[in-house]
Design a protein around this motif. Structure first.
Motif, short mmCIF file in Angstrom:
data_model
loop_
_atom_site.label_atom_id
_atom_site.label_comp_id
_atom_site.label_asym_id
_atom_site.label_seq_id
_atom_site.Cartn_x
_atom_site.Cartn_y
_atom_site.Cartn_z
N HIS A 1 0.82 -1.22 0.00
CA HIS A 1 0.00 0.00 0.00
C HIS A 1 0.85 1.27 0.00
O HIS A 1 0.39 2.32 0.46
N GLY A 2 2.07 1.18 -0.53
CA GLY A 2 2.96 2.33 -0.53
C GLY A 2 2.42 3.54 -1.24
O GLY A 2 2.76 4.68 -0.90
N ALA A 3 1.55 3.32 -2.22
CA ALA A 3 0.99 4.45 -2.98
C ALA A 3 -0.26 5.03 -2.33
O ALA A 3 -0.76 6.06 -2.77
N ARG B 1 3.42 12.17 -7.27
CA ARG B 1 2.04 12.04 -6.80
C ARG B 1 1.61 10.58 -6.75
O ARG B 1 0.88 10.17 -5.83
N ARG B 2 2.05 9.81 -7.70
CA ARG B 2 1.69 8.39 -7.76
C ARG B 2 2.13 7.67 -6.49
O ARG B 2 1.45 6.73 -6.04
N TRP B 3 3.24 8.12 -5.90
CA TRP B 3 3.78 7.45 -4.73
C TRP B 3 3.62 8.27 -3.46
O TRP B 3 4.43 8.19 -2.53
N GLY B 4 2.56 9.04 -3.41
CA GLY B 4 2.14 9.66 -2.15
C GLY B 4 2.83 10.95 -1.78
O GLY B 4 2.71 11.41 -0.64
N PHE B 5 3.56 11.58 -2.72
CA PHE B 5 4.25 12.84 -2.43
C PHE B 5 3.44 13.99 -3.03
O PHE B 5 3.56 14.31 -4.21
#
Length: 321
Positions: A228-230, A293-297
Motif C-alpha cells: 500500500h505504498g501508494a 504524486r503516484r507514490w504519495g508525495f
C-alpha cells in the motif's frame, strides 16, 4: 548563587575552509564539500551558550555533503528550512522543515544537506544518561534507537522545548542566567529528549527480550506497507494490519529495522519513485510531479529534497538519463 554568563557569537563566511575549521572546533572533526555550484555557498552562524548548554542557528546556503566523526555529546537539530538526509551505520533518516532529528552518539555520520537553516542543541550526553538511570536503564545499556521523533506530537514537543531555550538564552542580560533556572532548563531538555526520541527507557517495560514482539508481526506490517505504498495509509492502519499497538509497532521496527514505520514507508515510496523515474519515457508525457504524486508525495519540493538526500541527485536528472 552566581549567575551563569551567556556567551554569544556570530559569523558569516563564503570560505569553506574557514567554516569547516569553525564547525570542527565547535562540534567534532568533519569533512565538507559543496554539492553543486560553490559560487552559491554562504554560511551563517549565531550561537549562544550558557554552562554546558549550547543553541546554535546555522545556515548553509548551498547543497552540502559532510562526513562527520562520532559525537560524544547529545546533538539534536531542528530544521527551520531545507532538507537533510543522515546515514549513521545501518540507520538512515530524512528530515525537512519543521522536523527535529537526533544525531546518534558514538557513530560516524554521513550528511547530505539541501540549503538548510537549522537550530542545533548540544549538551553533554551524561545529562540524559543520568536521567535514564533514574528510570531504571543503566548507562551501559542506554541507547537511542532511532533519529526521529516517535510521533508528530513528540516532534512538536521538541520544537516547543528548543523555542523555550532560544528565548531563555536570548532574553538574558549581561548578568547572565540564574544557575537554578539554567539547571531547570537542562533538566527540561533531558526529559524532552527521553520523551520524544526512541530510546531504551521507552522499551524497557515491554520489550525486555527478543521474543516479546514476534518477527512475524513486523513482517505483516512490512508486507502491508509494501502493498500500500501508494496509498495514504496511517500508522494506526499499519499497526492494525500487524496486529499490534502503535507503540509496539514502533518498538518492533526499531528492533528489527532500526527505523520507524513511517521511515520505512518513506523509503519504500522513494524506491518505487526511483524505479519509475529510471523506467519512464519523457516522450510519452512522464513527469517528475506525476510520478511523485503516484507514490504519495503531494509536495513536489519536499519530494525533490527527499529524493536528492536519498540518491544524491535531482529526480529530474534521473528522468533524463
Amino acid at each position: 548563587m552566581t549567575p551563569i554568563p551567556v556567551v554569544r557569537g556570530a559569523m558569516q563566511s563564503r570560505d569553506l575552509g574557514e567554516v569547516q575549521e569553525l564547525m570542527s572546533r565547535r562540534y567534532v572533526e568533519h569533512r565538507t564539500r559543496v554539492v553543486g555550484s560553490a559560487e552559491r555557498f554562504v554560511f551563517r552562524s549565531a550561537s549562544a551558550a550558557a554552562g554546558p548548554l549550547t543553541v546554535d542557528q546555522l545556515t548553509y546556503q548551498a547543497g552540502m555533503a559532510m562526513v562527520v566523526q562520532p559525537f560524544t555529546s547529545l546533538v539534536v537539530v531542528s530544521l527551520l528550512d531545507g532538507q537533510i538526509g543522515v546515514t549513521a551505520g545501518r540507520r538512515h533518516a530524512l528530515a525537512g522543515r519543521g522536523e527535529a532529528l537526533l544525531y546518534p552518539p558514538h557513530v560516524g555520520l554521513d550528511l547530505l544537506m539541501d540549503r538548510m537553516t537549522y537550530q542545533v542543541l548540544q549538551l553533554p550526553l551524561s545529562t540524559v544518561t543520568r536521567l535514564a538511570a533514574r528510570a531504571g536503564v543503566a548507562e551501559a545499556d542506554f541507547r537511542f534507537e532511532a533519529m526521529t521523533a516517535t510521533t508528530p506530537a513528540g516532534n512538536r514537543q521538541w520544537l516547543a522545548t528548543i523555542a523555550y531555550l532560544t528565548r531563555l538564552l536570548a532574553g538574558s542580560d549581561q548578568s547572565g542566567i540564574p544557575a537554578l533556572l539554567l539547571d531547570a532548563a537542562i533538566d527540561t531538555v533531558a526529559t524532552a529528549t527521553l520523551s520524544v526520541f526512541p530510546n531504551t527507557t521507552m522499551t524497557r517495560g515491554y520489550t525486555p527480550g527478543p521474543g516479546q514482539i514476534a518477527p512475524a508481526a513486523i513482517r505483516r506490517a512490512v508486507a502491508f506497507i509494501d502493498a500500500h505504498g501508494a496509498d495514504p495509509i496511517t500508522l494506526d492502519q499499519i499497526a492494525t494490519a500487524a496486529g499490534l499497538s502503535s507503540r509496539a509497532l514502533q518498538a518492533g521496527f526499531r528492533r528489527h529495522y532500526e527505523t520507524t514505520p513511517t521511515g520505512y514507508l518513506l523509503k519504500v515510496r522513494l524506491e518505487h519513485a526511483h524505479r519509475d523515474l529510471q523506467a519512464a519515457d519523457r516522450t510519452t508525457g512522464a513527469t517528475v510531479a506525476g510520478i511523485a504524486r503516484r507514490w504519495g508525495f503531494a509536495d513536489h519540493s519536499r519530494f525533490t529534497a527527499a529524493y536528492r538526500a536519498a540518491y544524491g541527485q535531482l529526480p529530474s536528472h534521473t528522468l533524463r538519463t
